[in-house]
Design an enzyme around this catalytic site. Sequence first.
Site, PDB file in Angstrom:
ATOM      1  N   LYS A  63      11.315  13.941   7.864  1.00 31.97           N
ATOM      2  CA  LYS A  63      11.959  13.394   6.664  1.00 31.97           C
ATOM      3  C   LYS A  63      11.179  13.789   5.401  1.00 31.97           C
ATOM      4  CE  LYS A  63      13.999   9.599   9.288  1.00 31.97           C
ATOM      5  NZ  LYS A  63      14.001   8.176   9.683  1.00 31.97           N
ATOM      6  N   GLN A 107      10.346   3.155   8.590  1.00 28.39           N
ATOM      7  CA  GLN A 107      10.699   3.699   9.904  1.00 28.39           C
ATOM      8  C   GLN A 107      10.669   2.581  10.948  1.00 28.39           C
ATOM      9  OE1 GLN A 107      11.805   6.779  10.406  1.00 28.39           O
ATOM     10  NE2 GLN A 107      12.029   6.518  12.600  1.00 28.39           N
ATOM     11  N   ASP A 130      18.452   3.461   3.818  1.00 26.62           N
ATOM     12  CA  ASP A 130      18.811   3.386   5.237  1.00 26.62           C
ATOM     13  C   ASP A 130      20.067   2.532   5.438  1.00 26.62           C
ATOM     14  OD1 ASP A 130      17.659   4.722   7.352  1.00 26.62           O
ATOM     15  OD2 ASP A 130      15.843   3.496   7.356  1.00 26.62           O
TER      16      ASP A 130
HETATM   17  N1  GUN Z   1      14.425   4.719  13.838  1.00 23.01           N
HETATM   18  C1  GUN Z   1      15.354   5.427  14.527  1.00 23.01           C
HETATM   19  N2  GUN Z   1      16.329   5.839  13.682  1.00 23.01           N
HETATM   20  C2  GUN Z   1      16.006   5.375  12.463  1.00 23.01           C
HETATM   21  C3  GUN Z   1      16.629   5.472  11.190  1.00 23.01           C
HETATM   22  O1  GUN Z   1      17.691   6.079  10.992  1.00 23.01           O
HETATM   23  N3  GUN Z   1      15.978   4.878  10.169  1.00 23.01           N
HETATM   24  C4  GUN Z   1      14.821   4.200  10.359  1.00 23.01           C
HETATM   25  N4  GUN Z   1      14.267   3.627   9.298  1.00 23.01           N
HETATM   26  N5  GUN Z   1      14.233   4.080  11.504  1.00 23.01           N
HETATM   27  C5  GUN Z   1      14.819   4.670  12.566  1.00 23.01           C
END
Ligand code: GUN
Length: 304
Positions: A63, A107, A130
């Site tokens: 990311k 995350q 998110d």
């Molecule tokens: N963990 C697995 N997928 C995601 C996601 O799309 N966003 C976040 N913040 N954590 C994750």
Amino acid sequence: MASHSSQEGKQANIIDGKAIAQTIRSEIAAEVSQLSQKYGKVPGLAVVIVGSRKDSQSYVSMKRKACNEVGIKSFDVDLPEQVSEAELMSKIHELNAIPDVHGILVQLPLPKHINEERILGEISIEKDVDGFHPLNIGKLAMKGREPLFLPCTPKGCLELLSRSGISVKGKRAVVVGRSNIVGLPVSLLLLKADATVTIVHSHTSNAESIIREADIVIAAAGQAMMIKGGWIKPGAAVIDVGTNAVDDPSRKSGYRLVGDVNFDEACKVAGCITPVPGGVGPMTVAMLLKNTLEGAKRAMEQPQ
Ligand code: GUN
């Protein structure tokens, strides 16, 4: 001349998520550069990671790298596994107050001693890239309400369908899995897009026959290759969100990634299908960048 004339010989079209995500990333890079010229500022995304889970670290580094590639400034926050909920909370409050941070991503999963619900609820809804804040999810669930952000993986699934020319309206969609991150929000998004939606999960009896009725299957169960070719309706669109590591001694790493769908079998039945890797995964990152850009545009274009 076609090498196969029978229906059995047909192979599904492969939806190239990597290529589609790359196109979107180029579109985003162009918009970031326009914003930078117009306002002298670029979008900023804070990516917060707690602890050192291997999978989370690899997602987070993807990311951050993706941000830099399109000109989005990434604010890196790396906290130790033992960080207290109060410390994480004050970090969130700090990021909420920084004007150059237009998006905040924490995350998941968080360590067990931290209450995820409390943390996600503290992120400013204007920076909730998110889309996991209860207000954004709540608006997603309601008719006539618009969330500020859609969760990235669900948004990526719908974008793959629309960019592949597959309409959702009036179709029968079956979502396999009901997680907060994918299954539930993708079901809500499909419903908003006028699909007839069924969710199957670990307590569903006869999942197989329900899945076989689907024009669109979204597989998000986290079970390696659980969906067999014979479970797919001929011609269906199959979006495989699964990313499961299975042992593979022939690989240097000792493992390979597979989806929730048995890809080789499903290819012989489906109309189109996403591969793993190279399907939904790259789209999740592209949608995060897109959400960050949208958040930044809203903030910059707002009259002061
Ligand atoms: N963990 C697995 N997928 C995601 C996601 O799309 N966003 C976040 N913040 N954590 C994750």
